[in-house]
Design a protein around this motif. Structure first.
Motif, PDB file in Angstrom:
ATOM      1  N   ASP A   1      46.161 -23.520  17.158  1.00 58.77           N
ATOM      2  CA  ASP A   1      44.736 -23.423  16.859  1.00 58.77           C
ATOM      3  C   ASP A   1      43.944 -24.366  17.765  1.00 58.77           C
ATOM      4  O   ASP A   1      44.479 -25.312  18.353  1.00 58.77           O
ATOM      5  CB  ASP A   1      44.478 -23.756  15.389  1.00 58.77           C
ATOM      6  N   ALA A   2      42.660 -24.116  17.857  1.00 55.77           N
ATOM      7  CA  ALA A   2      41.802 -24.844  18.787  1.00 55.77           C
ATOM      8  C   ALA A   2      41.751 -26.334  18.483  1.00 55.77           C
ATOM      9  O   ALA A   2      41.774 -27.161  19.401  1.00 55.77           O
ATOM     10  CB  ALA A   2      40.391 -24.255  18.762  1.00 55.77           C
ATOM     11  N   PHE A   3      41.696 -26.702  17.192  1.00 60.75           N
ATOM     12  CA  PHE A   3      41.607 -28.121  16.860  1.00 60.75           C
ATOM     13  C   PHE A   3      42.880 -28.862  17.255  1.00 60.75           C
ATOM     14  O   PHE A   3      42.811 -29.983  17.783  1.00 60.75           O
ATOM     15  CB  PHE A   3      41.326 -28.346  15.377  1.00 60.75           C
TER      16      PHE A   3
ATOM     17  N   ALA B   1      46.559 -34.685  12.401  1.00 63.59           N
ATOM     18  CA  ALA B   1      47.383 -33.483  12.527  1.00 63.59           C
ATOM     19  C   ALA B   1      47.980 -33.098  11.180  1.00 63.59           C
ATOM     20  O   ALA B   1      48.036 -31.911  10.825  1.00 63.59           O
ATOM     21  CB  ALA B   1      48.489 -33.715  13.554  1.00 63.59           C
ATOM     22  N   LEU B   2      48.403 -34.087  10.400  1.00 64.35           N
ATOM     23  CA  LEU B   2      48.986 -33.804   9.087  1.00 64.35           C
ATOM     24  C   LEU B   2      47.947 -33.238   8.131  1.00 64.35           C
ATOM     25  O   LEU B   2      48.229 -32.305   7.378  1.00 64.35           O
ATOM     26  CB  LEU B   2      49.603 -35.077   8.511  1.00 64.35           C
TER      27      LEU B   2
ATOM     28  N   ASN C   1      42.467 -25.845   7.202  1.00 67.65           N
ATOM     29  CA  ASN C   1      41.833 -25.478   8.475  1.00 67.65           C
ATOM     30  C   ASN C   1      40.333 -25.778   8.465  1.00 67.65           C
ATOM     31  O   ASN C   1      39.657 -25.579   9.472  1.00 67.65           O
ATOM     32  CB  ASN C   1      42.089 -24.007   8.805  1.00 67.65           C
ATOM     33  N   GLN C   2      39.827 -26.263   7.328  1.00 66.79           N
ATOM     34  CA  GLN C   2      38.424 -26.669   7.235  1.00 66.79           C
ATOM     35  C   GLN C   2      38.223 -28.121   7.652  1.00 66.79           C
ATOM     36  O   GLN C   2      37.091 -28.604   7.680  1.00 66.79           O
ATOM     37  CB  GLN C   2      37.924 -26.485   5.795  1.00 66.79           C
ATOM     38  N   TYR C   3      39.309 -28.800   7.967  1.00 66.49           N
ATOM     39  CA  TYR C   3      39.223 -30.237   8.289  1.00 66.49           C
ATOM     40  C   TYR C   3      38.203 -30.540   9.383  1.00 66.49           C
ATOM     41  O   TYR C   3      37.340 -31.420   9.194  1.00 66.49           O
ATOM     42  CB  TYR C   3      40.608 -30.764   8.671  1.00 66.49           C
ATOM     43  N   PRO C   4      38.229 -29.868  10.550  1.00 62.73           N
ATOM     44  CA  PRO C   4      37.262 -30.207  11.601  1.00 62.73           C
ATOM     45  C   PRO C   4      35.809 -30.034  11.151  1.00 62.73           C
ATOM     46  O   PRO C   4      34.960 -30.882  11.451  1.00 62.73           O
ATOM     47  CB  PRO C   4      37.609 -29.243  12.739  1.00 62.73           C
TER      48      PRO C   4
END
Length: 290
Positions: A106-108, A152-153, A159-162
């Motif tokens: 994924d991009a992040f 990363a963990l 996937n909402q982290y960023p």
């Protein structure tokens, strides 16, 4: 040294997370490095056991950053040219990425590891420019790689982290406050656990654990931690970490703490563009070149 990490916080932080163990090949390498007379050929052979690790290590060694006049074609040659510890640091960076990325494209994740490598190279180059010894330079490289391993963990779990981090940082909340609210842990604590599990020194583990808590870390009398922390934070700033990872141009933490950070190294704000120019000459991009 800052006070020990609260084990209750550790147990809390680990809920739902698995810290990747140190790879067996890295343990064998460290055993060789601890020997009275390390066997260079054996260490090179261990790194070369995984073709992906060996290949990426050679790719990094042959990058413009190291400025080698002739192309390095084997891990053994790299060990002789750059020194065992530096090559092992490069191999560790590859193994860390493989362990934490876990096949994600994924991009992040890509931005995270690109920034980790970029910041590691900047931190090492800054340490060299400031006339610190080889061990200090290698320590700064490791800090650049490991400091955000906890991100990363967490991003593996959401996937909402960023997007959550971007929103919170733009509202001037600290990264730890945002992560504690939404994920009941912080990437500092998780990064500390990864660094400890992978055999980094207590000094490096502490810097990883408190790299967003400058007031706490700089309140101690441990100059080793202070200096490594200061180099890391300057490298983060020069890399444009907030913009690279979360697409925001503000960096409240640097704005609030830059004076204290620069004082550790007896630097002035006006010297930052000069340092950036020296980084550019080594093909390392900074916020001053975009």
């Amino acid at each position: 040294m800052v006070k020990a990490i609260n084990m209750a916080l550790i147990e809390h932080a680990l809920q739902g997370f698995t810290i990747p163990p140190q790879p067996q090949v890295l343990r064998h390498i460290q055993q060789q490095l601890s020997a009275a007379e390390p066997d260079l050929n054996r260490i090179a052979a261990l790194i070369a056991l995984d073709i992906g690790t060996a290949g990426f290590t050679l790719k990094v060694v042959n990058s413009a950053f190291f400025g080698l006049r002739t192309k390095i074609t084997s891990v053994e040659q790299a060990c002789r040219y750059l020194g065992l510890n530096r090559v092992v640091s490069l191999a560790r960076s590859v193994l860390l990425r493989f362990a934490l990325e876990d096949g994600r494209q994924d991009a992040f994740s890509q931005r995270l590891w690109n920034n980790a490598l970029h910041t590691a190279n900047l931190a090492m180059a800054l340490a060299k420019q400031l006339n610190f010894n080889q061990q200090f330079q290698d320590d700064c490289y490791s800090l650049g790689l490991f400091r955000n391993a906890g991100m990363a963990l967490i991003s593996q779990q959401s996937n909402q982290y960023p997007a959550i981090m971007q929103r919170g940082l733009m509202e001037n909340f600290s990264s730890s406050a945002i992560e504690e609210q939404f994920f009941q842990t912080s990437h500092e604590v998780l990064g500390y656990l990864v660094a400890e599990s992978w055999g980094l020194t207590d000094t490096l583990c502490n810097v990883v654990a408190y790299h967003h808590s400058p007031t706490l870390l700089l309140a101690t009398d441990n100059i080793d931690e202070h200096q490594r922390f200061a180099v890391l934070k300057i490298a983060e700033y020069l890399s444009g970490e907030s913009r690279q990872l979360f697409g925001i141009n503000v960096d409240p933490e640097w704005q609030n703490q830059q004076t204290a950070i620069l004082e550790v190294l007896e630097l002035e704000p006006l010297q930052l563009p000069e340092l950036a120019e020296l980084m550019h000459r080594q093909d390392l991009q900074t916020i001053y070149s975009v």
